[in-house]
Design a protein around this motif. Structure first.
Motif, PDB file in Angstrom:
ATOM      1  N   ALA A 380      19.573 -26.153  -1.316  1.00 37.79           N
ATOM      2  CA  ALA A 380      20.603 -25.695  -0.557  1.00 37.79           C
ATOM      3  C   ALA A 380      20.207 -24.608   0.273  1.00 37.79           C
ATOM      4  O   ALA A 380      20.659 -24.364   1.355  1.00 37.79           O
ATOM      5  N   LEU A 381      19.493 -23.606  -0.323  1.00 32.95           N
ATOM      6  CA  LEU A 381      18.814 -22.652   0.390  1.00 32.95           C
ATOM      7  C   LEU A 381      17.991 -22.852   1.819  1.00 32.95           C
ATOM      8  O   LEU A 381      18.264 -22.337   2.817  1.00 32.95           O
ATOM      9  N   TYR A 382      17.262 -24.101   1.817  1.00 36.05           N
ATOM     10  CA  TYR A 382      16.826 -24.569   2.870  1.00 36.05           C
ATOM     11  C   TYR A 382      17.938 -24.967   4.157  1.00 36.05           C
ATOM     12  O   TYR A 382      17.507 -24.264   5.319  1.00 36.05           O
ATOM     13  N   ASP A 383      19.188 -25.452   3.814  1.00 36.26           N
ATOM     14  CA  ASP A 383      19.804 -25.798   4.748  1.00 36.26           C
ATOM     15  C   ASP A 383      20.782 -24.346   5.276  1.00 36.26           C
ATOM     16  O   ASP A 383      21.080 -24.050   6.290  1.00 36.26           O
ATOM     17  N   GLN A 384      20.849 -23.425   4.354  1.00 33.93           N
ATOM     18  CA  GLN A 384      21.541 -22.017   4.739  1.00 33.93           C
ATOM     19  C   GLN A 384      20.437 -21.435   5.410  1.00 33.93           C
ATOM     20  O   GLN A 384      21.080 -20.500   6.389  1.00 33.93           O
ATOM     21  N   CYS A 385      19.219 -21.387   5.144  1.00 34.27           N
ATOM     22  CA  CYS A 385      18.473 -20.480   6.223  1.00 34.27           C
ATOM     23  C   CYS A 385      18.535 -21.197   7.834  1.00 34.27           C
ATOM     24  O   CYS A 385      18.512 -20.457   8.424  1.00 34.27           O
ATOM     25  N   LEU A 386      18.490 -22.509   7.755  1.00 33.23           N
ATOM     26  CA  LEU A 386      18.783 -23.217   9.124  1.00 33.23           C
ATOM     27  C   LEU A 386      20.223 -22.508   9.830  1.00 33.23           C
ATOM     28  O   LEU A 386      20.331 -22.607  10.888  1.00 33.23           O
ATOM     29  N   HIS A 387      21.099 -22.632   8.869  1.00 33.40           N
ATOM     30  CA  HIS A 387      22.464 -22.270   9.250  1.00 33.40           C
ATOM     31  C   HIS A 387      22.327 -20.874   9.632  1.00 33.40           C
ATOM     32  O   HIS A 387      23.101 -20.319  10.801  1.00 33.40           O
ATOM     33  N   VAL A 392      13.277 -22.524   9.190  1.00 32.05           N
ATOM     34  CA  VAL A 392      12.318 -23.003   8.075  1.00 32.05           C
ATOM     35  C   VAL A 392      11.673 -24.554   8.135  1.00 32.05           C
ATOM     36  O   VAL A 392      10.955 -24.983   7.332  1.00 32.05           O
ATOM     37  N   ASP A 393      12.300 -25.296   9.103  1.00 31.27           N
ATOM     38  CA  ASP A 393      11.882 -26.633   9.465  1.00 31.27           C
ATOM     39  C   ASP A 393      10.542 -26.403  10.125  1.00 31.27           C
ATOM     40  O   ASP A 393      10.044 -27.688  10.605  1.00 31.27           O
ATOM     41  N   ILE A 467      -3.195  -9.321   9.656  1.00 30.65           N
ATOM     42  CA  ILE A 467      -2.513 -10.790  10.009  1.00 30.65           C
ATOM     43  C   ILE A 467      -3.048 -11.986   9.018  1.00 30.65           C
ATOM     44  O   ILE A 467      -4.200 -12.012   8.643  1.00 30.65           O
ATOM     45  N   SER A 468      -2.297 -12.821   8.396  1.00 24.30           N
ATOM     46  CA  SER A 468      -2.553 -13.873   7.654  1.00 24.30           C
ATOM     47  C   SER A 468      -3.339 -15.044   8.272  1.00 24.30           C
ATOM     48  O   SER A 468      -3.164 -15.005   9.355  1.00 24.30           O
ATOM     49  N   GLU A 469      -3.651 -15.819   7.540  1.00 27.01           N
ATOM     50  CA  GLU A 469      -4.049 -17.262   7.949  1.00 27.01           C
ATOM     51  C   GLU A 469      -2.958 -17.946   8.230  1.00 27.01           C
ATOM     52  O   GLU A 469      -1.757 -17.719   7.403  1.00 27.01           O
ATOM     53  N   VAL A 470      -3.002 -19.092   9.031  1.00 29.76           N
ATOM     54  CA  VAL A 470      -1.922 -19.887   9.196  1.00 29.76           C
ATOM     55  C   VAL A 470      -1.689 -20.869   7.832  1.00 29.76           C
ATOM     56  O   VAL A 470      -2.746 -21.516   7.352  1.00 29.76           O
ATOM     57  N   ILE A 471      -0.287 -20.930   7.529  1.00 29.57           N
ATOM     58  CA  ILE A 471       0.021 -21.610   6.147  1.00 29.57           C
ATOM     59  C   ILE A 471       0.868 -22.728   6.513  1.00 29.57           C
ATOM     60  O   ILE A 471       1.678 -22.620   7.383  1.00 29.57           O
ATOM     61  N   GLU A 472       0.593 -23.946   5.950  1.00 36.44           N
ATOM     62  CA  GLU A 472       1.592 -24.976   6.090  1.00 36.44           C
ATOM     63  C   GLU A 472       2.695 -25.326   5.199  1.00 36.44           C
ATOM     64  O   GLU A 472       2.298 -25.091   4.027  1.00 36.44           O
ATOM     65  N   GLY A 473       3.743 -25.506   5.705  1.00 39.27           N
ATOM     66  CA  GLY A 473       4.960 -25.728   4.850  1.00 39.27           C
ATOM     67  C   GLY A 473       5.551 -24.357   4.404  1.00 39.27           C
ATOM     68  O   GLY A 473       5.069 -23.235   4.132  1.00 39.27           O
ATOM     69  N   ILE A 474       7.019 -24.228   4.434  1.00 36.78           N
ATOM     70  CA  ILE A 474       7.725 -23.124   4.134  1.00 36.78           C
ATOM     71  C   ILE A 474       7.405 -22.631   2.516  1.00 36.78           C
ATOM     72  O   ILE A 474       7.714 -21.567   2.221  1.00 36.78           O
ATOM     73  N   GLN A 475       7.220 -23.821   1.756  1.00 34.13           N
ATOM     74  CA  GLN A 475       7.147 -23.596   0.380  1.00 34.13           C
ATOM     75  C   GLN A 475       5.877 -22.804   0.047  1.00 34.13           C
ATOM     76  O   GLN A 475       5.545 -22.221  -1.343  1.00 34.13           O
ATOM     77  N   ASN A 476       4.997 -22.756   0.733  1.00 36.44           N
ATOM     78  CA  ASN A 476       3.669 -21.760   0.651  1.00 36.44           C
ATOM     79  C   ASN A 476       3.639 -20.708   1.640  1.00 36.44           C
ATOM     80  O   ASN A 476       2.358 -19.722   1.596  1.00 36.44           O
ATOM     81  N   VAL A 477       4.855 -20.018   1.992  1.00 32.91           N
ATOM     82  CA  VAL A 477       4.530 -18.744   2.473  1.00 32.91           C
ATOM     83  C   VAL A 477       4.210 -17.621   1.953  1.00 32.91           C
ATOM     84  O   VAL A 477       3.705 -16.780   2.368  1.00 32.91           O
ATOM     85  N   ARG A 478       4.689 -17.801   0.411  1.00 36.46           N
ATOM     86  CA  ARG A 478       4.062 -16.555  -0.451  1.00 36.46           C
ATOM     87  C   ARG A 478       2.722 -16.156  -0.182  1.00 36.46           C
ATOM     88  O   ARG A 478       2.191 -15.249  -0.591  1.00 36.46           O
TER      89      ARG A 478
END
Length: 708
Positions: A380-387, A392-393, A467-478
Motif C-alpha cells: 500500500a505504501l508503494y501506491d501511496q508514494c506514487l499518489h 518509486v516505480d 554521492i552514493s553508487e546507483v542502486i537498483e530497486g526501491i526496496q534497496n534504497v537504504r
C-alpha cells in the motif's frame, strides 16, 4: 472634509478604470476577428480538401479504367506474332497486318490520341495510316524541334534516350503534337512489348494522351493547381506554365513536395494538389471585415451597458473596503481595486504556503519509509508514494548528502529544482539541519548513464558532498542512504563492530524535536535502532544518552540506567518515543507564525537580514514551515533561490558601506556574518573579486573622475 476627499479620489480611480476599459474595446474585437478568420480559414481549407479528395478519387478511377485498356492491348500484342522482330524481317508481309490490328484496337481506345507500334531494331514506327522512321515520328534527334514540326511528336532528346535504357518499365514523358495534328501538347506512354532481361526492349507500344483529354478528366477548381504523376514521373499539370517547365526537364515546384501538399494515389498513378492560400485570403477578407464591424458595434453597446451597471454596483466595493484593514493616508494613491487584490493575495499566498507545507510534510513522511526500505512493489505504501508524486516505480536510485548548501550553492540550486528534465531524473530533498540536506534521485535511464550523471555532479566534490553508487530497486534504497551517511562503513569488513557515530540521524532527531515533527523523530529513531548492533558498547551508551537529552530535555542524565543488550536498548528508545509523543501530541509546532505571503517575507528579510541570528532556518521557524519548503516557495514566487536573494541583499548593502570607507571587519559584523573570511568568500563568489579589490577599483574610478 477628509472623508469627502477620499471618496472623490476613489471615484476618480473608478472612473479612470472604466475609461481604460473603454479603450480596450478594440482588443476583443481583434481577438474575435482573428478567431473568426482562423475558423473560416480552417473550414474553407477542410471543405476544399474534401472536394479535392472526392475529385481525386474520381480522377484516379477514370485514369485507371482507361489505362487498364493499355495493359490489355499490350498483353494481346505480345501474343500476336506479327508484332515481333522476326515479322519485321519481311516488311512487305508485316506492314498491312500491323496497320489493321492497330485500327481494330483504336475502336475501343478513344482515351488515347494515337496508338503506335515501335520496333527499335528496324527503327520504324507503325501508325494506323502509315509507317515512319523513328526520327520522323519522335522528331529528329539533333535538338531542332522544327525539323519534323508538321507531324512529329517533338520529343526531348533526354526522353528519346529513355527508350534505349535497360529495363522493362513503362516510359512516361511530355511531348508536343500529341494528336499528330499540331493541336497541343500531351503525354507519351511507351510500354515495352518484346522484353529483354539485361538490355532495352526490342519494341514498344506507344500511347499518346493529349492535355485536352487530361484537362477534361482532371477538374482543377479555382485557386487550386494539380500535378499528375505516373510511376512517380510528373506527366501533366493543370497549370500550363508547369507543363511547359516539365517539358523542358525542370523539377516540379517545391510546394508540391511539402507537407502542405495534398496527395492521393492509386495503382501507380498519383495526383498532388496545391491550394492557393492567397486565393482563400481574398475570399475571406471581406467576410472578416464585415464581422469585425458587427463585433465592434456589439462590443460598444455591451461596454456602455457594463459601465452603467458598474456605476450602479460600485457601492458594494466601498462596503468591502470598509471591512478590510484600514490604510494610512500615504497608501491612498493605490486604487481600491489594487488594494482589494493585495488583501486577497495575502490570503491566497498564505493558503498556498500552508497547502504546500502540508504536502511537503506528507511527502517527507513517505521519504522516511523509502529510506528505511519499507516500500516495496505491491504494498500500500508503494501506491501511496506514487499518489504523492514520488516516483518509486523508477528502476535506479541514488542518494546525495550535502553538508553545507551555502558552500555548494551551484550544485544545491541544481538539485533543489527537483527534476532534471533533460536527463529524466526525479530529485527529492530532505532537510536535515542548518544547511545540511539529503537528496534522493530516481530515474529510468540506463544505469551507466545515470552513473555518468552522478559523476558529473561529483567533479567538484569535496568532503562536504557525498554521492552514493546507483542502486537498483526501491526496496534497496537504504544501501544508498547508508553509503553516504556512513561512507567508511565497509572499509573494515572483518570486524564485527565499528566505532562510528550516527551523526545524520542525531541531527535529524535534533531538528525534529525542535519543530515537533513526530514523523521525522520516528524515522531518526528507527534508523538509529536498526544500527544499534553495529556499535560498540561505549558508542551505544553515548548515542542513547544523546537521544535521551533530545527527547527528554531538562531531565538529569547522571542516574540514567542504560542497558547493554541491543534489544533492550531498542525497547528503551520506543519508550522514550512514546513519552515524547504523549507530551507533544502534534506533528508540527502550534506556535504563532507570520502569514506566509511574498510581501510579508520580503518585509521580514529587509528588517532582519543584518541580524547575526538571521538565517533561513530562523525564518522558517518564524513562518511555521521547514527551510526547504520556504526556499522552494520563495523560488516559485520570485524565480530566485532564497539564499541567493539574501546574499545579494547583503552584498549590495556591503558595497554601499565599502564606498563610505568602513572597515571590512566592521561591515561583516554589521551584516550578520559570523566571521570576516565568510563575508569575503561570499562576496568573491557573487562578484568574482574580494571586497578590498572592489574598494580599490572604486577609489581608482573616483581618482580618474576627479582628474577629468
Amino acid at each position: 472634509m477628509q472623508k469627502k476627499n477620499r471618496a472623490t479620489r476613489r471615484l476618480t480611480t473608478h472612473y479612470k478604470n472604466t475609461l481604460f476599459l473603454s479603450m480596450l474595446v478594440l482588443i476583443p474585437v481583434a481577438i474575435v476577428s482573428a478567431v473568426n478568420f482562423l475558423i473560416l480559414y480552417s473550414n474553407n481549407m477542410k471543405t476544399t480538401q474534401n472536394d479535392l479528395r472526392m475529385e481525386a478519387e474520381r480522377t484516379l478511377q477514370t485514369l485507371n479504367t482507361n489505362l487498364n485498356s493499355m495493359s490489355k492491348i499490350v498483353s494481346l500484342k505480345r501474343m500476336d506474332k506479327i508484332f515481333s522482330v522476326e515479322a519485321q524481317a519481311e516488311m512487305g508481309s508485316a506492314y498491312y497486318p500491323i496497320i489493321q490490328e492497330l485500327k481494330k484496337d483504336a475502336m475501343w481506345t478513344s482515351f488515347f490520341s494515337t496508338l503506335s507500334y515501335y520496333n527499335t531494331q528496324s527503327g520504324l514506327v507503325y501508325r494506323m495510316s502509315c509507317a515512319e522512321t523513328d526520327d520522323e515520328y519522335f522528331g529528329k534527334d539533333d535538338g531542332n524541334s522544327a525539323y519534323y514540326a508538321s507531324d512529329s511528336l517533338g520529343m526531348q532528346t533526354w526522353d528519346r534516350k529513355k527508350l534505349e535504357e535497360p529495363g522493362n518499365h513503362t516510359r512516361a514523358m511530355r511531348i508536343h503534337n500529341a494528336d499528330g495534328k499540331g493541336n497541343g501538347d500531351g503525354v507519351l506512354l511507351a510500354v515495352p512489348l518484346e522484353l529483354r532481361s539485361n538490355s532495352s526492349p526490342l519494341s514498344y507500344m506507344l500511347f499518346t494522351i493529349s492535355d485536352n483529354t487530361l484537362f477534361n478528366i482532371v477538374n482543377a477548381s479555382e485557386g487550386t493547381t494539380c500535378i499528375l504523376y505516373y510511376n512517380d514521373i510528373p506527366i501533366y499539370s493543370s497549370d500550363p506554365e508547369i507543363c511547359k517547365s516539365l517539358y523542358e526537364g525542370q523539377d516540379v515546384p517545391e510546394t508540391f513536395n511539402s507537407s502542405n501538399a495534398i496527395m492521393f494515389s492509386n495503382d501507380g498513378i498519383r495526383i498532388s494538389w496545391d491550394i492557393s492560400r492567397g486565393f482563400l485570403m481574398q475570399k475571406l477578407i471581406p467576410t472578416i471585415i464585415l464581422e469585425a464591424i458587427v463585433t465592434f458595434i456589439v462590443m460598444v453597446v455591451g461596454l456602455m451597458l457594463m459601465l452603467y451597471i458598474s456605476r450602479k454596483n460600485y457601492e458594494p466595493i466601498q462596503n468591502l473596503l470598509k471591512k478590510l484593514p484600514p490604510r494610512s493616508d500615504e497608501e491612498y494613491p493605490m486604487d481600491e481595486f489594487k488594494y482589494i487584490n493585495f488583501a486577497l493575495d495575502d490570503l491566497t499566498y498564505s493558503k498556498h504556503f500552508f497547502e504546500e507545507s502540508v504536502q511537503e510534510l506528507r511527502r517527507e513522511k513517505y521519504l522516511f519509509y523509502i529510506l528505511d526500505n519499507q516500500v516495496e512493489p505491491g504494498m500500500a505504501l508503494y501506491d501511496q508514494c506514487l499518489h504523492e508524486g514520488i516516483r518509486v516505480d523508477r528502476s535506479y536510485f541514488a542518494c546525495i548528502l550535502m553538508e553545507d548548501s551555502e558552500k555548494n550553492y551551484s550544485l544545491f540550486e541544481k538539485l533543489a529544482s527537483e527534476e532534471t528534465n533533460e536527463t529524466n531524473i526525479n530529485i527529492y530533498s530532505l532537510y536535515i539541519m542548518e544547511n545540511k540536506y539529503l537528496f534522493l534521485l530516481a530515474s529510468d535511464i540506463p544505469k551507466q548513464e545515470f552513473q555518468s550523471f552522478l559523476s558529473g555532479l561529483s567533479q567538484n566534490e569535496n568532503e562536504l558532498v557525498r554521492i552514493s553508487e546507483v542502486i537498483e530497486g526501491i526496496q534497496n534504497v537504504r544501501r544508498a542512504y547508508t553509503s553516504v551517511c556512513w561512507p567508511e562503513r565497509e572499509k573494515q569488513p572483518s570486524q564485527n563492530t565499528v566505532s562510528r557515530y550516527p551523526l545524520v540521524e542525531i541531527q535529524l532527531l535534533q531538528e525534529a524535536t525542535e519543530t515537533e515533527n513526530i514523523d521525522k523523530v520516528e524515522f531518526a529513531l528507527r534508523m538509529i535502532k536498526n544500527d544499534l548492533k553495529d556499535y560498540n558498547a561505549n558508542t551505544r551508551k553515548g548515542i542513547l544518552k544523546k537521544v535521551y537529552v533530545l527527547l527528554c530535555p531538562g531531565n538529569p542524565t547522571e542516574n540514567l540506567n542504560l542497558p547493554e543488550d541491543t534489544a533492550e536498548c531498542g525497547q528503551l528508545l520506543d519508550q522514550w518515543l512514546m513519552q515524547f509523543v504523549g507530551g507533544k501530541g502534534k506533528t508540527v509546532s502550534v506556535k504563532k507564525t507570520l502569514p506566509r505571503n511574498l510581501h510579508t517575507i520580503m518585509h521580514f528579510i529587509e528588517e532582519h537580514f543584518t541580524s547575526p541570528e538571521f538565517s533561513i532556518k530562523y525564518m522558517a521557524a518564524v513562518f511555521g514551515t521547514s527551510p526547504s519548503n520556504l526556499s522552494h516557495q520563495f523560488k516559485n514566487l520570485t524565480g530566485k533561490t532564497l539564499s541567493r536573494f539574501i546574499d545579494e541583499l547583503r552584498i549590495s548593502k556591503a558595497e554601499e558601506m565599502l564606498a563610505t570607507g568602513e572597515k571590512i571587519q566592521t561591515i561583516a559584523q554589521k551584516l550578520g556574518y559570523s566571521t570576516t573570511p565568510v563575508f569575503t568568500e561570499t562576496y568573491k563568489r557573487l562578484r568574482g573579486i574580494t571586497p578590498s579589490q572592489y574598494r580599490s577599483q572604486l577609489q581608482q574610478k573616483n581618482r580618474e573622475s576627479e582628474q577629468d
